[in-house]
Design an enzyme around this catalytic site. Structure first.
Site, PDB file in Angstrom:
ATOM      1  N   ASP A   1       0.856  -1.172   0.000  1.00 31.49           N
ATOM      2  CA  ASP A   1       0.000   0.000   0.000  1.00 31.49           C
ATOM      3  C   ASP A   1       0.899   1.230   0.000  1.00 31.49           C
ATOM      4  O   ASP A   1       1.914   1.259   0.695  1.00 31.49           O
ATOM      5  CB  ASP A   1      -0.891  -0.019   1.250  1.00 31.49           C
ATOM      6  CG  ASP A   1      -1.865   1.138   1.269  1.00 31.49           C
ATOM      7  OD1 ASP A   1      -2.513   1.369   0.234  1.00 31.49           O
ATOM      8  OD2 ASP A   1      -1.968   1.799   2.311  1.00 31.49           O
TER       9      ASP A   1
ATOM     10  N   THR B   1       0.303   4.624   0.879  1.00 28.16           N
ATOM     11  CA  THR B   1       0.236   5.487   2.056  1.00 28.16           C
ATOM     12  C   THR B   1       0.560   4.702   3.322  1.00 28.16           C
ATOM     13  O   THR B   1      -0.063   3.688   3.607  1.00 28.16           O
ATOM     14  CB  THR B   1      -1.157   6.118   2.188  1.00 28.16           C
ATOM     15  OG1 THR B   1      -1.475   6.782   0.969  1.00 28.16           O
ATOM     16  CG2 THR B   1      -1.193   7.110   3.333  1.00 28.16           C
TER      17      THR B   1
ATOM     18  N   ASP C   1      -2.462  -0.688   6.470  1.00 25.51           N
ATOM     19  CA  ASP C   1      -2.736  -0.184   7.814  1.00 25.51           C
ATOM     20  C   ASP C   1      -4.136   0.375   7.971  1.00 25.51           C
ATOM     21  O   ASP C   1      -4.555   0.724   9.067  1.00 25.51           O
ATOM     22  CB  ASP C   1      -1.713   0.895   8.212  1.00 25.51           C
ATOM     23  CG  ASP C   1      -1.720   2.075   7.255  1.00 25.51           C
ATOM     24  OD1 ASP C   1      -2.505   2.051   6.284  1.00 25.51           O
ATOM     25  OD2 ASP C   1      -0.937   3.011   7.466  1.00 25.51           O
TER      26      ASP C   1
END
Length: 781
Positions: free
Chosen positions: A299, A301, A534
């Site tokens: 991912d 970010t 996250d």
């Protein structure tokens, strides 16, 4: 409960009353075994029971010296218990650190409490990404949408109104709200989710599955061979004592008593090493999965970039409206601002005081949020390619700004915020573009370079604009980062999607459902997939992946389903994590070679002795000596040593290709030397057994030397020290007498050494052939 109670929550006295009544949430314990269970699990095993019986028999008929092999039960049980207790303590400490507190209203103020401190009627606040710890009823929804996919399998978020039930194990997909605690502890519907995710077990391990197959085959072979050996020894003409002692000596080395122990120790030591690096391993097989991964989905970010963003600029698209007070009002209306809104909040003026009449919370599926401020107008804020999809000029400007890797968001006015008839509000009017700057994590290039060198294919998957994500990926040094695609253009057909995943590297505007579909499609192509994330939008993919890796600062839902949690939020820790997995698998293969070779040559020797009807060539004390020097002590060091070899598929086949010919050659050389010594009338049986022992040790030491490659100073030293100890036993009269190694005719020893040398040459040839024909790891495209 009354409205005032909901607003103020419980008082301290009311909480104390409920705790005293036992109406407190007894959180399910992590499914680690307690101290007694760990001791029992390491002590009361099938192999320990078998060795224990043989130890008693050897002790009765052969004396304490012949029963020394029974000490392996003490050592194995003690080492296994101590290591598992250490791993349990480390995991439990990290689990407490990684546990997300619940936010409750008590005495009229927001208070963080541990989930196991919640009581019935507590007023629990909810925000995006937070996991619902117990069951209850919604009291104050603000666009609250709950994802129950981990409970029901349904991926669409469920909107919750006041009075609706929420269940433990689900999590907030978007919006905010609060609920009043109802069912707690064992009565909660799905509190088992986090307990299952935190389970400390060896379940679903392909490695352990392969070892268990070995053990089943060995167990089946041992029974008839042991019966044959017992019968042959009874007819060998020896005394009853010698027959029984010889039978015990033949059965003991067939049992790979240390293989399961060392495999478990390698796993738990891996857990301990990762714990020191602030990596919480929630399932032991995750250690194994680390080494098998060949596709890593990242991912953007929070993984490639720092978790936060900094405000860049506001680009006016309207010319008549000041965007700053609108942005300030949107920030104030958002009860649970995400990192994007927090970055905007730092740069806009004090709130103008507008009250929101209605809100649409941000969600990964919508990719925008908004609020209607009545007379001040309705506004939406989010992805330009969603909100400006029908406005070519503003959209082109947004794409131009995002091409450099910045994150660009659109602020639009709207007639209505409803999106029932499409993906965007009704009557969109472009007002401004907000540019946010993203910072790459330190050393991200070095981390990505490691995975590229190790043959791990990288896929960058993000919900952001594809052009922006591609720019960040190129800046980070992701190989083939120019292969960018907007996920909205991807096919839904699983086979076509799998083909696209093989073609492209960077994927933008990916929905949570697509992330999970990506993992499934990669599985169809035979890949072992790791997924990092996250956020709440990563949960479905983290659960589906072979190895889910969550950041410690991420949402509770992401941490709950991930198999590995990086509590220090350092993406740069991943190479160490993967290296630990490879160390474990590589070392277990080494010790498996040793133990399976011993089992095979023991079975082959027992068959030869049983069929020909001669006394068994070893006493238990000989077996103890050879086992300790060629397998027991070396395997312990080899199982825990550094090892950076890349993972190769085919563990079971590779071990068998080495162990079967090695075991057969050891047995042929040993029995040949023993048979020729027996044929020499000038030597006694005790001297013939010494010849067989010397021959067996020489070939078994060669097996150790081949297994220890590639050599380092300590591996070479380990082989030399083991050989030196055996020579010392032969040279020191006391040791030679204790281990019953009597010199006989030198001719017997020379013949044994010659046969051992021939067997070693054959083994070297077999090893060379196995290396030449080995399956190589797949090359990256």
């Amino acid at each position: 409960m009354t409205a005032d109670t909901v607003r103020l929550g419980l008082s301290t006295a009311e909480v104390a009353e409920r705790v005293a009544d036992g109406r407190v949430n007894t959180a399910p314990e992590r499914r680690t075994r307690n101290g007694w269970q760990i001791l029992a699990g390491n002590l009361f095993t099938f192999f320990n029971a078998l060795i224990g019986v043989l130890t008693v028999v050897a002790l009765v008929f052969g004396g304490p010296k012949q029963a020394l092999f029974g000490l392996v039960i003490v050592f194995n049980s003690a080492i296994g218990t101590i290591q598992e207790l250490r791993a349990k303590a480390a995991l439990d400490r990290l689990a407490i650190v990684g546990q997300a507190p619940s936010r409750v209203i008590r005495d009229g103020a927001e208070t963080p409490v541990a989930p196991d401190a919640l009581v019935v009627d507590d007023h629990v606040l909810l925000g995006p990404g937070e996991q619902i710890p117990v069951d209850g009823k919604v009291a104050r929804p603000a666009g609250l949408e709950v994802d129950e996919s981990l409970l029901t399998g349904e991926s669409d978020p469920v909107a919750k109104a006041e009075g609706d039930e929420v269940l433990s194990g689900s999590f907030v997909a978007s919006g905010a709200g609060a609920f009043v605690v109802g069912r707690i502890g064992a009565d909660a519907y799905a509190a088992r989710l986090l307990a299952e995710a935190s389970r400390f077990s060896l379940a679903d391990s392909k490695l352990m599955g392969g070892i268990n197959r070995f053990l089943k085959i060995i167990t089946v072979l041992i029974v008839p061979v042991a019966v044959l050996l017992i019968v042959s020894q009874a007819r060998s003409g020896q005394s009853l004592r010698d027959n029984i002692v010889g039978t015990v000596a033949g059965i003991v080395p067939m049992i790979p008593e240390g293989l399961v122990l060392l495999t478990s120790i390698a796993f738990v030591v891996g857990v301990l090493r990762l714990a020191r690096r602030r990596c919480l391993v929630q399932e032991l097989p995750a250690i194994e999965g680390l080494a098998r991964v060949d596709v890593l989905c990242l991912d953007k970010t929070g993984t490639l970039t720092e978790p936060g963003m900094s405000f860049g600029e506001i680009v006016d698209l309207d010319g008549t409206v000041d965007a700053r007070p609108i942005l300030a009002a949107l920030v104030r209306a958002d009860e649970n601002p995400n990192p994007t809104m927090l970055a905007v909040a730092d740069a806009v003026p004090v709130d103008p005081g507008w009250e929101a009449e209605s809100q649409v919370p941000f969600s990964s599926a919508r990719k925008w949020s908004g609020a209607d401020f009545g007379g001040h107008g309705a506004y939406a804020f989010g992805a330009p390619d969603v909100l400006l999809a029908e406005l070519p000029e503003p959209l082109a400007r947004a794409q131009e700004l995002g091409a450099g890797g910045n994150r660009v968001l659109a602020l639009v006015g709207a007639d209505e915020l409803t999106c029932d008839d499409g993906p965007r509000p009704v009557g969109v009017r472009p007002l401004a573009l907000v540019v946010l700057e993203q910072r790459l994590r330190p050393h991200v290039g070095r981390t990505l370079g490691y995975f590229n060198e190790q043959g791990v294919t990288l896929k960058i998957i993000s919900g952001d604009n594809a052009v922006s994500v591609g720019a960040v990926a190129r800046a980070a040094g992701v190989p083939h980062a120019e292969r960018v695609v907007d996920a909205r253009e991807l096919p839904e057909d699983p086979e076509a999607l799998a083909e696209a995943l093989e073609t492209y590297t960077v994927f933008g505007r990916v929905t949570p459902q697509q992330k999970r579909a990506f993992v499934t499609a990669l599985h169809r192509r035979g890949h072992t997939v790791a997924m990092t994330g996250d956020g709440v939008n990563d949960v479905l993919a983290l659960k589906e992946a072979d190895l889910g890796v969550a950041m410690g600062s991420g949402s509770a839902a992401a941490r709950g389903v991930a198999k590995v949690v990086l509590l220090d939020n350092d993406f740069g820790s991943l190479p160490r994590v993967v290296a630990e997995g490879r160390r474990v698998l590589g070392n277990i293969e080494r010790v498996s070679d040793l133990f399976l070779t011993k089992t095979i040559y023991s079975i082959a020797l027992a068959l030869a002795v049983g069929l020909i009807g001669v006394p068994y060539p070893f006493a238990p004390i000989h077996v103890t000596l050879i086992g300790a020097l060629t397998i027991g002590v070396p395997s312990f060091f080899l199982a825990l040593a550094p090892n950076s070899e890349r993972f190769r598929p085919g563990f079971v086949g590779r071990v068998l290709r080495f162990a079967v010919p090695a075991g057969v050659m050891v047995a042929l050389a040993t029995f040949g030397a023993y048979w020729l010594a027996r044929d020499n009338e000038s030597s006694a049986l005790r001297e013939d057994k010494a010849t067989a022992t010397i021959t067996l040790f020489c070939v078994a030491l060669a097996v150790l030397a081949l297994t220890a490659r590639p050599y380092t100073w300590w591996r070479g030293g380990l082989v030399i020290v083991m050989g030196g100890l055996f020579v010392l036993v032969l040279a020191v009269p006391f040791a030679r007498d204790f281990f019953e190694l009597s010199y006989g005719d030198p001719y017997n020893t020379l013949v044994g050494l010659g046969l051992a040398a021939a067997a070693v040459l054959v083994l070297v040839g077999v090893t060379w052939w196995n290396t030449r024909t080995a399956v190589k790891p797949p090359m990256k495209q």
